[in-house]
Enzyme design. Structure first.
Site, PDB file in Angstrom:
ATOM      1  N   ASP A 107       0.855  -1.179   0.000  1.00 56.98           N
ATOM      2  CA  ASP A 107       0.000   0.000   0.000  1.00 56.98           C
ATOM      3  C   ASP A 107       0.900   1.241   0.000  1.00 56.98           C
ATOM      4  OD1 ASP A 107      -2.196   1.674   0.001  1.00 56.98           O
ATOM      5  OD2 ASP A 107      -3.221   0.727   1.686  1.00 56.98           O
ATOM      6  N   GLU A 158     -10.689   6.735   4.241  1.00 56.63           N
ATOM      7  CA  GLU A 158      -9.614   6.220   5.101  1.00 56.63           C
ATOM      8  C   GLU A 158      -9.681   6.823   6.510  1.00 56.63           C
ATOM      9  OE1 GLU A 158      -5.880   5.334   3.176  1.00 56.63           O
ATOM     10  OE2 GLU A 158      -6.720   5.905   1.242  1.00 56.63           O
TER      11      GLU A 158
HETATM   12  C1  BGC Z   1      -5.282   3.026   0.443  1.00 53.80           C
HETATM   13  C2  BGC Z   1      -5.506   2.003  -0.659  1.00 53.80           C
HETATM   14  C3  BGC Z   1      -5.392   2.636  -2.010  1.00 53.80           C
HETATM   15  C4  BGC Z   1      -4.037   3.319  -2.105  1.00 53.80           C
HETATM   16  C5  BGC Z   1      -3.757   3.948  -3.445  1.00 53.80           C
HETATM   17  C6  BGC Z   1      -4.029   3.842   0.199  1.00 53.80           C
HETATM   18  O1  BGC Z   1      -3.918   4.897   1.095  1.00 53.80           O
HETATM   19  O2  BGC Z   1      -5.188   2.363   1.683  1.00 53.80           O
HETATM   20  O3  BGC Z   1      -6.768   1.408  -0.490  1.00 53.80           O
HETATM   21  O4  BGC Z   1      -5.559   1.678  -3.017  1.00 53.80           O
HETATM   22  O5  BGC Z   1      -3.962   4.318  -1.112  1.00 53.80           O
HETATM   23  O6  BGC Z   1      -4.414   5.136  -3.609  1.00 53.80           O
END
Ligand code: BGC
Length: 579
Positions: A273, A460
């Protein structure tokens, strides 16, 4: 040997030949995923042998789909101009439709699809998302999120289908099938099951926190959707930000390499991630089994140099590097990118197409869960002389769509192609419709009030509530509570629509209203709601989560989940009325 096996064998032979030609720099390049703007120039694609490009929040690749395709075509040409000409993977956070592109079809977030319990619909939504993602230049999406949320305080509850392992398993399989199809045409994309593992079951629902489930609980409750994804041939799995026994999941070799890859035979790409390299122990994550690194926001050079040094000093083995690159190349061959590396401009007119929106509208209808309907308040008669619609959520396509819509944190604005809930009501109602945005007018003589309340978009950790409460709560704002009580006090029958990414504590508001609907985050087709309110279709949705009765129920490490039978929810998982 059957056809499938012989095609797979051919791919492995091609990989063998290619790997034999590659330098360490070229291999590390393949393992690098960079952002298309800040970290790299177009030239870097070639000189740093970049394997993949990500687009998420930030400057857009262009002003329309043609320009997006042109941008990615030009980056692809750079990659193909290198000695070995290995094509790029282009990845995007298309988590409820190609939500980074204004004008694309936005589906209800996964929690709403979970409520529909309709796996076939999930597969259709995924296939449409894949097509619209391809139309904007991508061959990889970071979706579906297959978390099992334990605590409604987590800011990502809505990204997951359900608190039920079984339902999530079913929806995951459908989603992977829909996204990937046969993978090798230019209409489908590689999918990503994320975030492995324990993202939704951290203590107090904290994004990236510690998961204190036992290994047995993890295996029984969280692992089945990953097994289903692997069975469907998922191309990638993303590691999670959380820790287990205080160890970063990114660096958890037992779960990534031993379990996922060796025991469960996952043969795709394990992707980190965001900034996983600098955050979770640098080369430790490669040794744990991460194959591709989201080397963004300044991580690209430290990653490439750091990994080279680790290989040179023997702390990362050449075999581990070869395994990572093999997995990346395997997916590139499966996607047929060597033969067919460029986006197809014929797809552009499919973006936001009516046929796609029809499926999204059906998804909206099927996601609605009727929690209360006293005196048959619903369905509404289309001939009702006067309907009042209340609340800013009633007429804002941004508010109704939640996070990951146009922007990472969503938008408060209306966006292109989307229809608001109010517009849907106005389309079907044959009497007068009055819009009283902030419940300040309370017009006389209204026969019914449709009051739309809920959460503002978040994504998030911005959506985390935490165990020490912060600004967000699991209740409606006082202002939204007043919308309902104001109308109820006037004796006007109220139909409440709740727009939210998770169940909220609304026991009192349910008592005050005649009918109450959990509408989740419907996305661009807000008019699907009116079609059910006016009875053109019946309610079908069933709760994908148990519904808390009081804030006291959501104290503690986990929420009032169905496996904690000391807490009685207001409504159980699976509840939902119909006409
Ligand atoms: C998130 C992911 C996402 C990634 C790319 C991260 O902060 O946890 O779910 O795919 O960012 O944007």
């Amino acid at each position: 040997m059957n056809k499938e096996n012989s095609a797979a064998l051919k791919i492995e032979q091609k990989i063998d030949s290619l790997l034999a030609l590659m330098t360490l720099e070229e291999k590390i390049g393949q393992m690098s995923q960079a952002r298309h703007f800040d970290d790299i120039s177009e030239e870097d694609i070639a000189t740093k042998f970049i394997g993949s490009v990500i687009h998420t929040q930030g400057p857009l690749p262009g002003k329309d789909a043609l320009e997006w395709q042109a941008k990615f075509t030009s980056l692809q040409k750079k990659a193909l101009s290198t000695r070995l000409g290995i094509p790029l993977l282009f990845g995007v956070d298309a988590v409820h439709g190609q939500n980074t592109y204004e004008g694309a079809t936005m589906f209800p977030h996964n929690i709403g699809l979970g409520a529909s319990q309709n796996a076939e619909l999930v597969a259709q939504a995924a296939a449409i998302t894949a097509l619209e993602a391809q139309a904007t230049g991508f061959n990889w999406v970071f979706s579906p999120c297959v978390a099992i949320p334990y605590n409604e305080k987590w800011g990502r509850v809505y990204e997951a289908f359900s608190e039920s392992t079984e339902l999530t398993e079913k929806m995951t399989a459908a989603s992977i099938r829909g996204h990937q199809g046969n993978l090798s045409d230019r209409h489908t994309v590689m999918a990503t099951a994320k975030h492995f593992i324990g993202d939704g079951s951290t203590n107090f629902g904290e994004e990236g926190g510690e998961t204190t489930l036992s290994p047995q609980q993890i295996e029984e409750r969280l692992l089945p959707p990953y097994k289903a994804a692997i069975k469907e041939g998922v191309g990638s799995i993303m590691a999670s930000f959380n820790t287990i026994s205080d160890k970063a999941m990114h660096a958890n070799k037992e779960l990534i390499t031993d379990l996922l890859k060796n025991t469960l035979k996952f043969d795709g790409i394990m992707v980190s991630d965001w900034k996983g390299y600098s955050r979770f122990g640098e080369s430790d994550i490669i040794n744990a089994g991460i194959d591709m690194v989201m080397a963004v926001d300044g991580d690209l050079d430290p990653f490439q140099e750091g990994l080279r040094k680790s290989v040179e000093d023997g702390s990362v083995s050449q075999d581990r590097i070869d395994d990572a690159v093999r997995r990346i190349l395997r997916q590139k061959y499966r996607l047929n990118l060597f033969e067919n590396p460029f986006p197809d401009s014929n797809l552009i007119n499919k973006i936001g197409a009516q046929a796609h929106r029809d499926v999204a509208r059906q998804s909206v209808r099927e996601s609605l869960v009727l929690l209360k309907n006293d005196n048959h308040t619903l369905p509404l008669d289309k001939k009702t002389p006067k309907i009042v619609v209340v609340g800013e959520h009633a007429h804002s396509t941004g508010l109704q769509s939640g996070g990951w819509t146009i922007n990472w944190q969503g938008t408060l604005e209306n966006y292109a192609g989307a229809t608001s809930i109010l517009e849907g009501i106005e389309k079907l109602a044959q009497g007068e419709v009055v819009y009283d945005r902030h419940a300040t007018a309370t017009p006389d003589g209204a026969d019914v009030a449709i009051i739309v309340v809920g959460e503002v978009p978040y994504a998030e950790f911005f959506g985390d509530i935490g165990h020490e409460s912060n600004e967000l709560t699991l209740t409606l704002t006082q202002e939204h509570q007043n919308y309902i009580s104001t109308y109820a006090a006037k004796g006007i029958p109220t139909v409440v629509l709740l727009i939210s990414g998770r169940p909220l504590v609304v026991t009192e508001q349910i008592e005050q209203s005649k009918a109450f609907v959990a509408a989740w985050l419907p996305g661009s087709e807000g008019d699907g709601i009116a079609e059910v309110l006016f009875g053109d279709y019946d309610f079908k949705g069933k709760l994908p989560h148990s519904w808390p009765k009081s804030l006291a129920d959501v104290r503690g490490t986990y929420g009032p989940n169905f496996w904690d039978n000391t807490i009685r929810p207001l409504f159980r998982f699976g509840y939902g009325l119909n006409y």
